[in-house]
Each structure stands twice: as C-alpha cells, then as structure tokens.
Motif scaffolding. Structure first.
Motif, short mmCIF file in Angstrom:
data_model
loop_
_atom_site.label_atom_id
_atom_site.label_comp_id
_atom_site.label_asym_id
_atom_site.label_seq_id
_atom_site.Cartn_x
_atom_site.Cartn_y
_atom_site.Cartn_z
N HIS A 85 -7.35 28.60 50.10
CA HIS A 85 -8.47 28.66 51.04
C HIS A 85 -8.92 30.11 51.24
O HIS A 85 -10.11 30.43 51.11
CB HIS A 85 -8.05 28.05 52.39
CG HIS A 85 -9.04 28.27 53.49
ND1 HIS A 85 -10.06 27.38 53.77
CD2 HIS A 85 -9.17 29.29 54.39
CE1 HIS A 85 -10.77 27.84 54.79
NE2 HIS A 85 -10.25 28.99 55.19
N ARG A 113 -11.86 23.20 55.31
CA ARG A 113 -10.81 23.77 54.48
C ARG A 113 -11.22 23.78 53.00
O ARG A 113 -11.79 22.81 52.50
CB ARG A 113 -9.51 22.97 54.64
CG ARG A 113 -8.96 22.97 56.04
CD ARG A 113 -7.63 22.25 56.12
NE ARG A 113 -7.74 20.81 55.95
CZ ARG A 113 -7.85 19.94 56.96
NH1 ARG A 113 -7.91 20.37 58.21
NH2 ARG A 113 -7.91 18.64 56.72
N PHE A 114 -10.85 24.87 52.30
CA PHE A 114 -11.00 24.95 50.85
C PHE A 114 -9.65 24.61 50.22
O PHE A 114 -8.60 25.09 50.67
CB PHE A 114 -11.40 26.36 50.40
CG PHE A 114 -12.76 26.80 50.85
CD1 PHE A 114 -13.73 25.89 51.24
CD2 PHE A 114 -13.08 28.15 50.88
CE1 PHE A 114 -15.00 26.31 51.64
CE2 PHE A 114 -14.34 28.59 51.27
CZ PHE A 114 -15.30 27.66 51.66
N GLY A 115 -9.69 23.82 49.17
CA GLY A 115 -8.48 23.59 48.37
C GLY A 115 -8.56 24.44 47.11
O GLY A 115 -9.02 25.57 47.14
N GLY A 152 -3.58 22.10 48.08
CA GLY A 152 -4.60 22.13 49.11
C GLY A 152 -5.73 21.15 48.90
O GLY A 152 -6.47 20.85 49.84
N ALA A 156 -8.33 19.13 51.64
CA ALA A 156 -9.53 19.97 51.68
C ALA A 156 -10.78 19.19 52.06
O ALA A 156 -10.89 17.97 51.85
CB ALA A 156 -9.73 20.64 50.33
N ILE A 159 -13.53 21.64 47.45
CA ILE A 159 -12.60 22.00 46.37
C ILE A 159 -13.28 23.00 45.45
O ILE A 159 -14.19 22.63 44.68
CB ILE A 159 -12.16 20.77 45.57
CG1 ILE A 159 -11.52 19.73 46.49
CG2 ILE A 159 -11.18 21.18 44.47
CD1 ILE A 159 -11.16 18.43 45.78
N ARG A 177 -14.87 17.26 48.54
CA ARG A 177 -13.74 16.46 48.04
C ARG A 177 -14.11 15.00 47.83
O ARG A 177 -13.47 14.30 47.04
CB ARG A 177 -12.55 16.57 48.98
CG ARG A 177 -12.66 15.75 50.25
CD ARG A 177 -11.42 15.79 51.10
NE ARG A 177 -10.21 15.41 50.40
CZ ARG A 177 -9.84 14.15 50.15
NH1 ARG A 177 -10.61 13.16 50.52
NH2 ARG A 177 -8.71 13.90 49.53
#
Length: 390
Positions: A85, A113-115, A152, A156, A159, A177
């Motif tokens: 992230h 959230r970033f994966g 992650g 997420a 992504i 995602r």
C-alpha cells in the motif's frame, strides 16, 4: 485523520497492543485479519504518507519505518499486508499526474487500501514481467496476466498491477479489486506469514482507463528511491519480528524456565550462561534497530535532496539494514527455543510462529546480493543498480 509524526507513532503503538493478544491464535487457525485490517484503515495510518498539500501528514521515512516495526512486534502478517500500500502511494507521488494524485490520495485518506499484483511464477527471473497492458483502440487499455504472492490483494480496494506496455515499458495499472476480469484466489499456503493471504491474482482482459495507468519505467531513468523505500519497510518487519521473539523468550525464561542444575542458580534468570546469551541476543536486536534507523535517516536525506549520490547512499544503507535484520530475525527466533528449553517446543504454545514468519518473510529477496552491493560500493565506489529490489 492523523496530522503529524507523533500521532502516527502513538496510533501504531496502540494498534500493536490491540493486535498482539490474538496473533498466535490467528496464525494457528489461519484466521485472516479482516477486522484488524479494517481497524488499521479506520485509524488513519494508511494515509500518513499522503503529501500535506493533499491533506496528509506526510510523515518521514523514519516514522513510517517505526510504524511498521511496531506493528511487526505484534503480528508480522498484519505488518506485511500494508507494505505494498505504501509503496504504491509512493509510486503515485513519483510519477502520478496531478489528476491521478488528487483522485487516489483522496481515496487513501478515506481509508481505501492498495494491494499488489507484482510477482510472477515460472518466468526467467524476478524482473521478467509478462503481464501485458495493451491499448484497446479507444484511449484505454486491456490488462492480461497471472500474478503470484499478491500480499494485500484480498484485503484491497485497489490492486496496483505491474505490467509491460508498448516497447516493453513498465507500467502500473490501478485496478478496482471487483473489476470484471479480476479474480483473487486465496491459495497462499506458506509455512509462515500465514495470514497475509498472499495468493494469486488472475487478470483476464481487464479494462483499464488511461487515467489509472502510471508510467513506472520513468522512475528508473534517473536517481530513484523506489527500491530503497520498499526494502526499508521489509527490514522494519524483520527487525520487529526479532524484537518480538526476544521479548517472548525473556517472558518465558522469567516465568516458566528452571535453572540448569550445574549453574547452582536459584532462578533461570540468574544462570550466567543464559545471562550471557540474552546479552548477545539483545546486542543483535539493538544493532538491527540502529541500522534500520540509520537507513531511514539516509532515505529522508535523499528524499529532501535527490541526486545519484544521495540515492546510492540511501540504497546502500537500506541494503545493510535489510541484510542484518533478516539474519537477526531468523537467528533470534531460533534462539528462542535454545534459551527457553524443551517446553517452548509445545505445539499448543505456537512459539515456532516467530521462526516460521521470519524464515518466510526473509525469503522475499536474497540478502546475499545486498551484501554484494555493499562490498562493491565500498571497494570501487560503484553505485548500486536502479531497480525496485534495492
């Protein structure tokens, strides 16, 4: 909203205290930390590297490193999940357009959230990226490929996908995602870091608008800190695991261990050989943390004044911290059993999770190459190469 470095550290410490009690059971049951990751999002920590101009705290690398180390002392799987992230927030800072930064920084500050979808299996080497980003003829792109070890991604909202575009240039595509054509498979079965859900992401003809694509190849055409930034967070996790294992060993010996009869000591904590061994372990844990802090300072210096020289110094400092913290984490987690004795090996205690986590996480990339770069830099002054793993 977290507004400064001190608040970020206080929030991280509080979250570590909250996550620590359930860590052993989550690992034993492979109970994925969905609630804990939601708590991490709602805490505001995921937005602490957003620039102040966009409403973030813009904390130093030193503060971010300590945040990761604190979280890893509680649960190294939870600490690893947001590593990508922050790396991909940094990619936006480096190469994102004004519009991209405005949109995604707002997403991050809202708790999104970033994966990641970076690594691939079965290719010639780690930099052999075969996922393709092709123009669709209407101003957008189509993304196709299979990614592995996607820590992650399961947790997420977005992504970031590493892919090759025209002329084999490296790009990052930020994909929702739940976008059509995206499949996330929870097939991670590693012996350690069990609850990171570092599984597979399949990308089958995923449509990507042009304003969701970053020209990542530009990052490596001049002095860059992408690799050092990512590696520093990994080193922080390793340092945190080492401290957690040593803390567990201290508590076990204080409360459960008997002295060896030949020591003629009343308690295990008075056994002179145990005292010596714990002193040596503490020395290594402190050295790992000191190298981590030194590397963070070098990175902050380079961020403030980026040149080929400052970038090289930062990369070398991070390489030293990563190499030492990785070895320290594995060795300390193993030494836990040496100093605690046979009872520590009981499956019901799950103390082996520290070694399993350390051994698994430190396989991310080989530290032997970091030592090579250290040696070359020392002997010849040759700067380390520009890539995302150094």
């Amino acid at each position: 909203m977290i507004t400064d470095d001190a608040e970020a550290l206080a929030v991280a410490a509080a979250l570590a205290d909250a996550f620590r009690p359930g860590a052993a059971e989550r690992d034993a049951r492979r109970q994925l930390p969905h609630a804990e990751i939601d708590q991490l999002s709602s805490s505001g920590l995921l937005g602490i590297t957003v620039p102040r101009a966009h409403g973030g705290a813009d904390v130093t690398a030193g503060t971010l490193t300590e945040v990761f180390r604190l979280l890893a002392t509680a649960d190294s799987s939870i600490a690893q999940i947001p590593q990508s992230h922050f790396v991909y927030v940094n990619v936006l800072r480096a190469q994102g357009s004004c519009g991209q930064q405005e949109f995604f920084f707002r997403e991050v500050l809202a708790g999104r959230r970033f994966g990641n979808a970076q690594a691939e299996a079965g290719t010639a080497h780690a930099q052999d990226i075969r996922t393709r980003l092709k123009a669709d003829g209407d101003g957008g792109f189509v993304l196709t490929g299979i990614k592995h070890y996607c820590t992650g991604a399961l947790f997420a909202h977005w992504i970031p996908v590493l892919a090759r575009g025209d002329q084999d240039k490296l790009h990052v595509a930020y994909v929702p995602r739940d976008a059509p054509g995206v499949t996330i498979v929870d097939d991670w079965d590693g012996m350690g870091q069990r609850t990171t859900a570092s599984g597979t992401v399949r990308l089958d003809g995923v449509d990507v608008p042009a304003d969701r694509v970053i020209p990542h190849h530009l990052t490596f055409e001049g002095p860059q800190l992408h690799g050092a930034y990512a590696q520093l967070l990994h080193a922080a996790i390793d340092s945190g695991v080492a401290r957690a294992a040593l803390t567990e060993a201290v508590e076990f010996v204080r409360t459960k261990s008997r002295p060896w009869f030949e020591s003629e000591s009343a308690t295990a904590t008075e056994d002179p050989l145990l005292v010596q061994r714990f002193g040596a372990l503490e020395l290594r844990a402190r050295a790992a943390q000191a190298l981590l802090e030194s590397a963070a300072r070098a990175l902050d210096t380079a961020i403030a004044h980026l040149t080929d020289d400052t970038a090289a110094e930062a990369s070398i400092a991070v390489a030293a911290a990563k190499a030492y913290s990785a070895e320290t984490a594995v060795d300390t987690a193993s030494a836990l059993f040496e100093v605690a004795g046979t009872r520590a090996a009981l499956e019901s205690l799950n103390l082996h999770r520290y070694w399993r986590d350390a051994r698994t996480h430190t396989l991310h990339d080989p530290v032997r190459w970091k030592v090579q770069h250290l040696g070359r830099y020392l002997l010849t002054g040759n700067r380390p190469p520009r890539h995302g793993l150094l």
